[in-house]
Every structure is written in structure tokens, then in C-alpha cells.
Design a protein around this motif. Structure first.
Motif, mmCIF file in Angstrom:
data_model
loop_
_atom_site.group_PDB
_atom_site.id
_atom_site.type_symbol
_atom_site.label_atom_id
_atom_site.label_comp_id
_atom_site.label_asym_id
_atom_site.label_seq_id
_atom_site.Cartn_x
_atom_site.Cartn_y
_atom_site.Cartn_z
ATOM 1 N N SER A 255 22.680 35.074 10.946
ATOM 2 C CA SER A 255 21.356 34.954 11.543
ATOM 3 C C SER A 255 20.485 33.990 10.757
ATOM 4 C CB SER A 255 20.697 36.336 11.606
ATOM 5 O OG SER A 255 19.396 36.256 12.137
ATOM 6 N N ALA A 256 20.542 34.079 9.419
ATOM 7 C CA ALA A 256 19.766 33.169 8.582
ATOM 8 C C ALA A 256 20.228 31.727 8.763
ATOM 9 C CB ALA A 256 19.878 33.588 7.117
ATOM 10 N N VAL B 294 23.650 39.208 8.774
ATOM 11 C CA VAL B 294 22.412 38.709 8.204
ATOM 12 C C VAL B 294 22.569 37.244 7.820
ATOM 13 C CG1 VAL B 294 20.752 38.949 6.330
ATOM 14 C CG2 VAL B 294 21.705 40.985 7.385
ATOM 15 N N CYS B 295 23.665 36.911 7.173
ATOM 16 C CA CYS B 295 23.909 35.533 6.741
ATOM 17 C C CYS B 295 24.014 34.598 7.949
ATOM 18 C CB CYS B 295 25.190 35.458 5.908
ATOM 19 S SG CYS B 295 25.090 36.348 4.345
ATOM 20 N N ALA C 189 14.723 32.910 6.058
ATOM 21 C CA ALA C 189 14.198 34.259 5.789
ATOM 22 C C ALA C 189 13.825 34.967 7.079
ATOM 23 C CB ALA C 189 12.995 34.179 4.854
ATOM 24 N N ALA D 135 17.556 39.925 11.728
ATOM 25 C CA ALA D 135 18.805 40.684 11.621
ATOM 26 C C ALA D 135 18.552 42.075 11.056
ATOM 27 C CB ALA D 135 19.790 39.931 10.741
ATOM 28 N N GLY D 136 17.661 42.165 10.084
ATOM 29 C CA GLY D 136 17.324 43.469 9.505
ATOM 30 C C GLY D 136 16.681 44.403 10.504
ATOM 31 N N ALA E 186 16.978 36.387 8.502
ATOM 32 C CA ALA E 186 17.358 37.616 7.802
ATOM 33 C C ALA E 186 16.472 38.781 8.231
ATOM 34 C CB ALA E 186 17.255 37.406 6.294
#
Length: 360
Positions: free
Chosen positions: A4-5, A1-2, A16, A22-23, A19
Motif C-alpha cells: 500500500s505504501a 502495508v508495504c 505514510a 492499510a492500517g 501505510a
């Protein structure tokens, strides 16, 4: 996630959004159940932080300057979304009551709107005043959610004959066995377990299956039985066995790791859709696997041989040899990772061993 952000921020897009992407990807991965279990203890804190952040983004001066205008826009947004979602629900076959309940629960503006408004302001697509106005409208639409949920709850409570009673597994009494999936496979398992004197908790995610089961006197609880939090509510920690009888070929040993780790003393029995899924489940030797058509095909073949006049001992010998060869082939496929491995163990193949039993 980090990561990707960070990548999104590096290319000039909101972190955002990275994130979020990625989610979405993780939600469809085999790790989704483990992630859900890890995040569950922090869910309330994260929700609190989210609503706190939403409140900080709200420009109160915009609402005070023109309260009726802002309130009208918020109500208009909710009304339009209810209309559109209701129409989509009816189009895809939902009943009117189900469609209106779904529309009410999804009618508020989404939190991602704040990200889009911020990005639009930075790109000079909208004025800061317009961004503040839009943010206030979305925030007020979110404020209608509790009231719409109350109305939706009252509509759902008015269950007629056509409605399905969907109860959470937390309402179930503690049972020896939990059976996930009450379709054509799970029904047989549940009846045999009950015939043996085992108390059973039945879980299914299909409302139609639950409704049909209730017509025959079976109480089935609603929910996704592959979720650890739901199995906890159903009493999984004290159950002796959990049967996964669902028609889902994507259940693997890897996807069941959270269940195995959360309930280490509970035996898992899994229905395998086919040989390929069985090989994926074999990665965990603690899982008992049953291919759904394996035993029934053997039984049909045995009945046919009996009809042909084959001696009972010969039938048993053939079936025993078939089982032995099938186990050998399955082991060869698992060890090599190649579905073509062990072909010589099959009857009738080009490379198969000669084996023939004839009656005297």
C-alpha cells in the motif's frame, strides 16, 4: 502495508498515507486481534522511535525566534480541540465529565500532520517556513498530553454515585472461568458456574452494564474480552474455560484463532447470535457453540405441548427428533456452504420428510 505504501508513492502520494490506509483496513479485518498480539511486544520500541522522529522534525530555531507566538498557537490549538470534542461528546449523549476527559485526551495535534505538512511543502502549497512553524505548533501541543492526562486522571478519580468504576481485569483474582459479556446471556452462565463452585472473572466493555451489575453485587471488569492481551491480564493462561457471551454476530472461528493459539489448554464456549454465525464458528471443532435462542425456543414449545395435553414421552420424542434433524441440517449447510442445504430435514418444508407423532 508495504504494498500500500509503495502504491501511494508510485502515484505521487506520501507512502505514510498508504501505510495509514492499510492500517485502517486491517483494523476492521478478522486478523486485527492476531496483529495486535504480534505487535504488542514491539509497541514500546515503536513508540520510542515515533517520538524520536517527532523530535528530529522539530525546528527549535522557529520556537526560539518567537516563543510566545508559537506557544500561543499551540495552546490555541489545544483549546479549540477541547471545545469541539467536548461539544461533540455532549451532542452524542456523554456526560459532562466524560466529555471533558475525552476532550483532554484527544486535544493534541495528530502525528499525521507532519505527513500533510511535508506533502504540502512538496506540492508548493505552503512555504517551508510555514511548514516548520506548523510542525513546531503540533509538537508543542503533543507535549501538553502528559499534563492533560494527569488532570483527566484526577477528574476520573473523583467518582461520585453517577460514575462507573472501570477496573482492569489485571486486578481480578485468578479464576477457573472467564466470562466475556455480562448481559442477559452471560449473567445466567456466571450464576450457574458459581453455583457449581467455580471461581469466575467477569469482563464487559459496556460501562452501563458494569454499573448495573455492581448495583446487584457483581464485580465486572472493564475491557474488550476478545483481545488476547486483556485475556492474559485476566489470567486466561490458567483458566479452564473462557465463555464468550457477547452479543456480537461477527465473532467467528477465524477471529478466535489468536485466543486458541495463546491459550491452547483453555476450552472456549461461544454464544452464537444465529445459525449463520454458528456455521462460521463450526470451522473450529474445538469451540463449543450455543445458539442463543435455540434451547429457549425448545423449552417454550415443550411447555406449550404440555399445556395442550401431549404425553410427556411424546414430547420427548418430538424434541429428540427435532434435535436430530437440526444437527443433520446444520451439518449439510456446513459441508456445502449453502444455507438452503438440508431443507428436507426441516419440519413443514416443501421437501421435508413426513414425520408425525400422534397420541393413542
Amino acid at each position: 502495508v508495504c504494498v500500500s505504501a509503495a502504491v501511494m508513492q508510485a502515484i505521487g502520494v506520501s507512502p505514510a498515507l498508504g501505510a495509514f490506509v492499510a492500517g485502517v483496513m486491517l483494523a476492521d479485518s478478522p486478523y486485527r486481534h492476531e496483529l495486535e498480539a504480534d505487535i504488542d511486544p514491539f509497541r514500546s520500541i515503536l513508540l520510542g522511535l515515533f517520538f524520536l522522529a517527532v523530535g528530529m522534525l522539530l525546528d527549535v530555531d522557529v520556537i526560539l525566534a518567537q516563543p510566545l507566538f508559537v506557544a500561543s498557537l499551540a495552546l490555541g490549538l489545544v483549546a479549540v480541540k477541547i471545545t469541539v470534542i467536548f461539544a461533540l461528546g455532549r451532542f452524542f449523549g456523554l456526560k459532562s465529565k466524560q466529555s471533558i476527559i475525552m476532550a483532554m485526551l484527544l486535544s493534541q495535534g495528530g502525528e499525521f500532520a507532519f505527513v500533510l505538512f511535508t506533502a504540502a511543502q512538496q506540492a508548493l502549497l505552503i512555504e517551508p517556513e510555514a511548514g516548520s512553524l506548523f510542525g513546531a505548533v503540533v509538537t508543542l501541543s503533543m507535549a501538553t498530553t502528559p499534563f492533560l492526562m494527569i488532570i483527566a486522571g484526577k477528574l476520573a478519580a473523583r467518582s461520585g454515585k453517577e460514575d462507573v468504576q472501570l477496573d482492569d481485569p489485571a486486578l481480578a483474582s485468578q479464576a477457573n472461568v472467564i466470562i466475556v459479556g455480562h448481559g442477559r446471556f452471560g449473567q445466567q452462565v456466571s450464576q450457574i458456574m458459581q453455583a457449581a463452585g467455580r471461581s469466575v472473572t467477569l469482563i464487559d466493555i459496556n460501562p452501563q452494564t458494569i454499573d448495573l451489575s455492581s448495583d446487584f453485587g457483581f464485580k465486572v471488569f472493564y475491557g474488550d474480552g476478545t483481545r488476547v492481551d486483556l485475556l492474559k491480564r485476566a489470567g486466561g493462561e490458567d483458566a479452564q474455560a473462557i465463555f464468550f457471551c457477547i452479543d456480537d454476530r461477527y465473532v467467528t472461528a477465524e477471529s478466535l484463532i489468536p485466543v486458541r493459539e495463546t491459550f491452547p489448554r483453555t476450552k472456549l464456549f461461544v454464544r452464537a447470535f444465529d445459525r449463520e454465525q454458528a456455521l462460521k464458528l463450526m470451522e473450529d471443532d474445538g469451540i463449543s457453540i450455543m445458539r442463543e435462542v435455540f434451547e429457549s425456543s425448545i423449552r417454550m414449545s415443550a411447555d406449550a405441548l404440555k399445556y395442550f395435553g401431549t404425553d410427556r414421552e411424546v414430547i420427548l420424542d418430538i424434541i429428540s427428533e427435532f434435535r436430530r434433524r437440526d444437527r443433520s441440517r446444520l451439518k449439510a449447510q456446513f459441508n456445502s456452504g449453502d444455507m438452503h442445504a438440508g431443507t428436507r430435514h426441516s419440519f413443514g418444508g416443501d421437501d421435508s420428510d413426513d414425520y408425525l407423532i400422534t397420541q393413542d
